[in-house]
Design an enzyme around this catalytic site. Structure first.
Site, PDB file in Angstrom:
ATOM      1  CE  LYS A  62      -2.824  -5.158   8.202  1.00  0.00           C
ATOM      2  NZ  LYS A  62      -2.985  -4.992   6.795  1.00  0.00           N
ATOM      3  CE1 TYR A 113      -6.083   0.331  -0.280  1.00  0.00           C
ATOM      4  CE2 TYR A 113      -3.970  -0.322  -1.371  1.00  0.00           C
ATOM      5  CZ  TYR A 113      -4.797  -0.406  -0.209  1.00  0.00           C
ATOM      6  OH  TYR A 113      -4.302  -1.451   1.048  1.00  0.00           O
ATOM      7  CB  THR A 146       0.596  -3.786   6.329  1.00  0.00           C
ATOM      8  OG1 THR A 146      -0.598  -3.518   5.774  1.00  0.00           O
ATOM      9  CG2 THR A 146       1.564  -2.292   6.149  1.00  0.00           C
ATOM     10  CG  ASP A 147      -2.540  -7.337   3.663  1.00  0.00           C
ATOM     11  OD1 ASP A 147      -2.737  -6.582   4.545  1.00  0.00           O
ATOM     12  OD2 ASP A 147      -3.132  -7.741   2.443  1.00  0.00           O
ATOM     13  CB  THR A 165      -0.758  -0.157   1.292  1.00  0.00           C
ATOM     14  OG1 THR A 165      -1.787  -1.179   1.032  1.00  0.00           O
ATOM     15  CG2 THR A 165      -1.759   1.237   1.411  1.00  0.00           C
ATOM     16  CD  GLU A 202      -7.308 -27.639  27.852  1.00  0.00           C
ATOM     17  OE1 GLU A 202      -8.447 -28.250  27.933  1.00  0.00           O
ATOM     18  OE2 GLU A 202      -7.334 -26.119  27.482  1.00  0.00           O
TER      19      GLU A 202
END
Ligand code: ASP
Length: 340
Positions: free
Chosen positions: A176, A37, A103-104, A24, A297
């Site tokens: 993120k 975008y 950023t993903d 981005t 567990e």
């Protein structure tokens, strides 16, 4: 107060290479206020041109490695990137590297570089939540701050870093957390490495785990990585997802478990069968913070499972892929999750 004669002359300023991969930060829209975008449309030269102050803190050069939204990041690009960084830093051509990235999947590339870059010099990823054309675009100041950190000798030896929204995160800890906000990254378990404010840095800690120049992983001769799948646990999870992954050739499976890396009894049974055949099963968590411990567990010793400790599923997958480049025992792989 700093007097100007302490400032290094322009030709003595630190040298920073900016390697651009898209995202981005290089995204463009048709208007400054629309949500839609396309990532990866602006070149690195245009991005550098948008931040005139950069020349005041470093001698910067840009290189376009890729131009993709990070949802399309591949291990082929990551391997190229790591090799390029190792070549530049090894040849002592620069004092630090900035990688612009979407950023993903930024936390995945940051973690990958943290395992595979063989240098103490700063490697800093940055990006943006708003495209370059947006009103209040966050990319230019993020890029300025990232260059300031990459140019700072105090940033050296702290592993691969991510600079976003005035925060300096370590590759091991950041994640993120928000789909749209500029304050999207947090470092939930161990906190921030530091902060950076209009280029002024402050550090709080060094990473606690092994990284970069202390990492035992190497990309020498590596062109691809073994397949590792992530399966997301949920109520009434269909257990045959395990079989699908095994049939497709997965050498390892990371369970994004509920809570402390849990999954239902049917899935435990199938996963244990796969583990018996030599598939590495790592229990991580779909919960955004907290460790996944052994034998809480689930009887990991009996099932032959590995606990991811602090790594979230996406980063656990990368560590397991790197681990499986070599023949290793279950115990050795478990130890890697405590060391890295
Ligand atoms: N989808 C974009 C990417 O990861 C989002 C961003 O960069 O913020 O490339």
């Amino acid at each position: 107060m700093h007097s100007t004669h302490h400032e290094p002359a322009p030709d003595k300023k630190p040298r920073v290479m900016i390697l651009a991969t898209g995202g981005t930060i290089a995204g463009a829209a048709d208007s400054s206020i629309q949500a839609g975008y396309t990532s990866g449309r602006v070149s690195i030269d245009a991005m550098i041109g948008a931040v005139p102050g950069l020349a005041g803190i470093a001698r910067v050069h840009g290189e376009q490695v890729a131009n993709v939204g990070s949802q399309d990041m591949t291990f082929a690009i990551m391997i190229d990137l790591a090799n390029r960084i190792n070549a530049i830093l090894g040849a002592d051509e620069v004092d630090g590297v900035v990688v612009t990235h979407g950023t993903d999947t930024m936390e995945e590339t940051a973690h990958f570089l943290n395992l595979t870059v063989k240098s103490k010099k700063p490697v800093v990823l940055t990006g943006a939540m708003r495209p370059a054309t947006a009103v209040s675009a966050d990319g230019p100041l993020n890029l300025y701050n990232a260059v300031a950190v990459a140019a700072d000798s105090d940033a050296a030896g702290r592993g691969t870093l991510v600079v976003m929204n005035d925060r300096i995160h370590g590759a091991h800890s950041l994640t993120k957390t928000n789909t749209t906000s500029v304050e999207t990254f947090i470092s939930p378990i161990n906190g921030l490495i530091g902060t950076v404010n209009y280029g002024k840095t402050e550090y709080f800690r060094k990473p606690f785990r092994k990284h970069t120049d202390k990492s035992d992983f190497s990309l020498e001769g590596v062109t691809s990585l073994p397949r590792v799948d992530i399966l997301y646990a949920c109520a009434d999870m269909p257990a045959d997802l395990i079989d699908c992954s095994v049939e497709k050739g997965a050498k390892g499976i990371v369970i994004a478990g509920d809570g402390n890396g849990n999954m239902n009894a049917a899935t435990i049974k199938r996963a244990a069968q796969a583990a018996k055949k030599g598939i590495f099963i790592v229990r991580s968590s779909r919960v955004p913070t907290g460790k996944v411990g052994r034998n809480v567990e689930i009887d990991d010793d009996r099932m032959r499972f590995i606990a991811s400790d602090e790594l979230n599923p996406a980063k656990a997958r990368i560590l397991l892929m790197m681990a499986l480049l070599k023949k290793r025992s279950l115990e050795e792989v478990q130890q890697l999750f405590y060391d890295y």
